[in-house]
Design an enzyme around this catalytic site. Structure first.
Site, PDB file in Angstrom:
ATOM      1  N   ASP A 248      -0.695  -6.285   0.141  1.00 13.94           N
ATOM      2  CA  ASP A 248      -1.118  -5.580   1.347  1.00 13.94           C
ATOM      3  C   ASP A 248      -2.633  -5.487   1.422  1.00 13.94           C
ATOM      4  O   ASP A 248      -3.302  -5.206   0.419  1.00 13.94           O
ATOM      5  CB  ASP A 248      -0.542  -4.160   1.371  1.00 13.94           C
ATOM      6  CG  ASP A 248       0.721  -4.045   2.184  1.00 13.94           C
ATOM      7  OD1 ASP A 248       0.957  -4.907   3.057  1.00 13.94           O
ATOM      8  OD2 ASP A 248       1.478  -3.077   1.975  1.00 13.94           O
TER       9      ASP A 248
ATOM     10  N   LYS B  74      -0.928  -9.431   3.538  1.00 14.44           N
ATOM     11  CA  LYS B  74      -0.221  -8.862   4.689  1.00 14.44           C
ATOM     12  C   LYS B  74      -1.128  -7.881   5.415  1.00 14.44           C
ATOM     13  O   LYS B  74      -1.759  -7.035   4.789  1.00 14.44           O
ATOM     14  CB  LYS B  74       1.065  -8.160   4.253  1.00 14.44           C
ATOM     15  CG  LYS B  74       1.875  -7.594   5.435  1.00 14.44           C
ATOM     16  CD  LYS B  74       3.271  -7.193   5.005  1.00 14.44           C
ATOM     17  CE  LYS B  74       3.306  -5.900   4.215  1.00 14.44           C
ATOM     18  NZ  LYS B  74       2.857  -4.720   5.027  1.00 14.44           N
TER      19      LYS B  74
ATOM     20  N   ASP C 229       0.825  -1.202   0.000  1.00 14.80           N
ATOM     21  CA  ASP C 229       0.000   0.000   0.000  1.00 14.80           C
ATOM     22  C   ASP C 229       0.864   1.259   0.000  1.00 14.80           C
ATOM     23  O   ASP C 229       0.348   2.376  -0.095  1.00 14.80           O
ATOM     24  CB  ASP C 229      -1.000  -0.003   1.159  1.00 14.80           C
ATOM     25  CG  ASP C 229      -0.355  -0.086   2.531  1.00 14.80           C
ATOM     26  OD1 ASP C 229       0.887  -0.102   2.619  1.00 14.80           O
ATOM     27  OD2 ASP C 229      -1.102  -0.136   3.532  1.00 14.80           O
ATOM     28  N   SER C 230       2.182   1.058   0.041  1.00 16.45           N
ATOM     29  CA  SER C 230       3.111   2.169  -0.189  1.00 16.45           C
ATOM     30  C   SER C 230       2.866   2.825  -1.539  1.00 16.45           C
ATOM     31  O   SER C 230       3.307   3.959  -1.766  1.00 16.45           O
ATOM     32  CB  SER C 230       4.558   1.675  -0.111  1.00 16.45           C
ATOM     33  OG  SER C 230       4.753   0.529  -0.935  1.00 16.45           O
TER      34      SER C 230
ATOM     35  N   GLU D 198      -1.420  -5.322   9.040  1.00 18.87           N
ATOM     36  CA  GLU D 198      -0.723  -4.643  10.122  1.00 18.87           C
ATOM     37  C   GLU D 198      -1.520  -4.776  11.417  1.00 18.87           C
ATOM     38  O   GLU D 198      -2.718  -4.502  11.442  1.00 18.87           O
ATOM     39  CB  GLU D 198      -0.545  -3.158   9.789  1.00 18.87           C
ATOM     40  CG  GLU D 198       0.270  -2.892   8.537  1.00 18.87           C
ATOM     41  CD  GLU D 198       0.385  -1.410   8.223  1.00 18.87           C
ATOM     42  OE1 GLU D 198      -0.005  -0.583   9.079  1.00 18.87           O
ATOM     43  OE2 GLU D 198       0.855  -1.072   7.117  1.00 18.87           O
TER      44      GLU D 198
ATOM     45  N   GLU E 221       9.056  -3.704  11.033  1.00 23.32           N
ATOM     46  CA  GLU E 221       9.482  -2.426  10.460  1.00 23.32           C
ATOM     47  C   GLU E 221       9.927  -1.459  11.551  1.00 23.32           C
ATOM     48  O   GLU E 221       9.214  -1.236  12.530  1.00 23.32           O
ATOM     49  CB  GLU E 221       8.346  -1.792   9.647  1.00 23.32           C
ATOM     50  CG  GLU E 221       8.732  -0.465   9.008  1.00 23.32           C
ATOM     51  CD  GLU E 221       7.728   0.041   7.999  1.00 23.32           C
ATOM     52  OE1 GLU E 221       7.954   1.143   7.458  1.00 23.32           O
ATOM     53  OE2 GLU E 221       6.725  -0.655   7.734  1.00 23.32           O
TER      54      GLU E 221
END
Length: 264
Positions: free
Chosen positions: A84, A112, A45-46, A114, A181
């Site tokens: 993501d 993925k 999602d960067s 978070e 991270e």
């Protein structure tokens, strides 16, 4: 080319063979990365920052990730491809299942997410339904408004203990991999050694099982401030293919990240 699988990464961890991963967003770069030897990629999602020009990742949608996942899969059919789950796309286990299914249909091998132990119900539900999950702890960009910015996590003992507890909980719920991270190197080392699953670091020292960089950072084409934990591999090599090969070599040989890319 034989497809890369989670079993391959677990074997690399057991054999202490470090591996390099990178973000990819389109077929052309995915093909280039695969040809140089990158066999694990992330549609991150960067892209909200690197491609869309936003200040955070929060605007990215599941449709955005699915679109770029299809493109990357077309360019690198044999890679192990992570996708993501964007902000609020996994707020409940049921929502996580619906959105993860869309990304898997687009070509992802795992998704993925978070978050810490609160994610365990979602991880368990996805795993039971044949969707592999990669966890993400430490600095979690989707939580930028809670953190008050992009800051190193786990620097005091209580925070470090919580990271380890969350990592073990996610593994216990069925997570197949974990990204750490922006955490101190010793904390990342402790977590990597405690888990059976592969741990990928970004700004987490050299003792994780693998490393990941945002492609724009690795090639020095990001706009604005360059994080201290990244290295511009293109600057020294002068050629994108050579830069990617140098990145892979430096990770596998334990040369990257160096001390200057590491938090204590």
């Amino acid at each position: 080319m034989t497809p890369t699988t989670l079993s391959h990464l677990r074997k690399r961890k057991q054999e202490k063979h470090k591996f390099a991963t990178i973000t990819a967003y389109d077929a052309s770069f995915a093909r280039l990365f695969a040809e140089q030897g990158i066999d694990v990629m992330l549609v991150g999602d960067s892209l909200g920052m690197t491609l869309q020009g936003h200040d955070t990742t929060l605007s990215v949608t599941v449709a955005d990730i699915a679109y770029h996942t299809r493109a990357v899969r077309a360019g690198a059919p044999a890679c192990l491809l992570m996708a993501d789950m964007p902000f609020m796309s996994y707020a409940t286990p049921e929502l996580a299942c619906t959105n993860a299914a869309e990304l898997m249909r687009a070509g992802a091998n795992l998704v993925k997410m978070e978050g810490g132990a609160w994610l365990c119900d979602s991880v368990r539900m996805l795993t039971e339904r044949a969707v592999p999950v990669c966890g993400h702890l430490g600095l979690m960009p989707q939580s930028v408004n809670i953190f008050g910015g992009y800051r190193v996590q786990g620097r005091d003992q209580d925070a470090a203990d919580q990271l380890l507890s969350d990592a073990l909980a996610l593994e216990g719920a069925g997570a197949q991999m974990l990204v750490l991270e922006c955490v101190p190197a010793q904390v990342a080392k402790t977590i990597s050694e405690a888990l059976r699953i592969p741990v990928i670091g970004i700004g987490a020292g050299r003792d994780t099982d693998g490393q990941i960089l945002v492609m724009h950072d690795a090639l020095g084409i990001s706009s604005g401030h360059m994080p201290s934990f990244v290295k511009n591999f293109l600057a020294a090599e002068g050629d994108i293919r050579a830069a990617v090969r140098r990145y892979i070599n430096d990770v596998e040989q334990g040369l990257f990240p160096a001390d200057e890319h590491t938090f204590n």
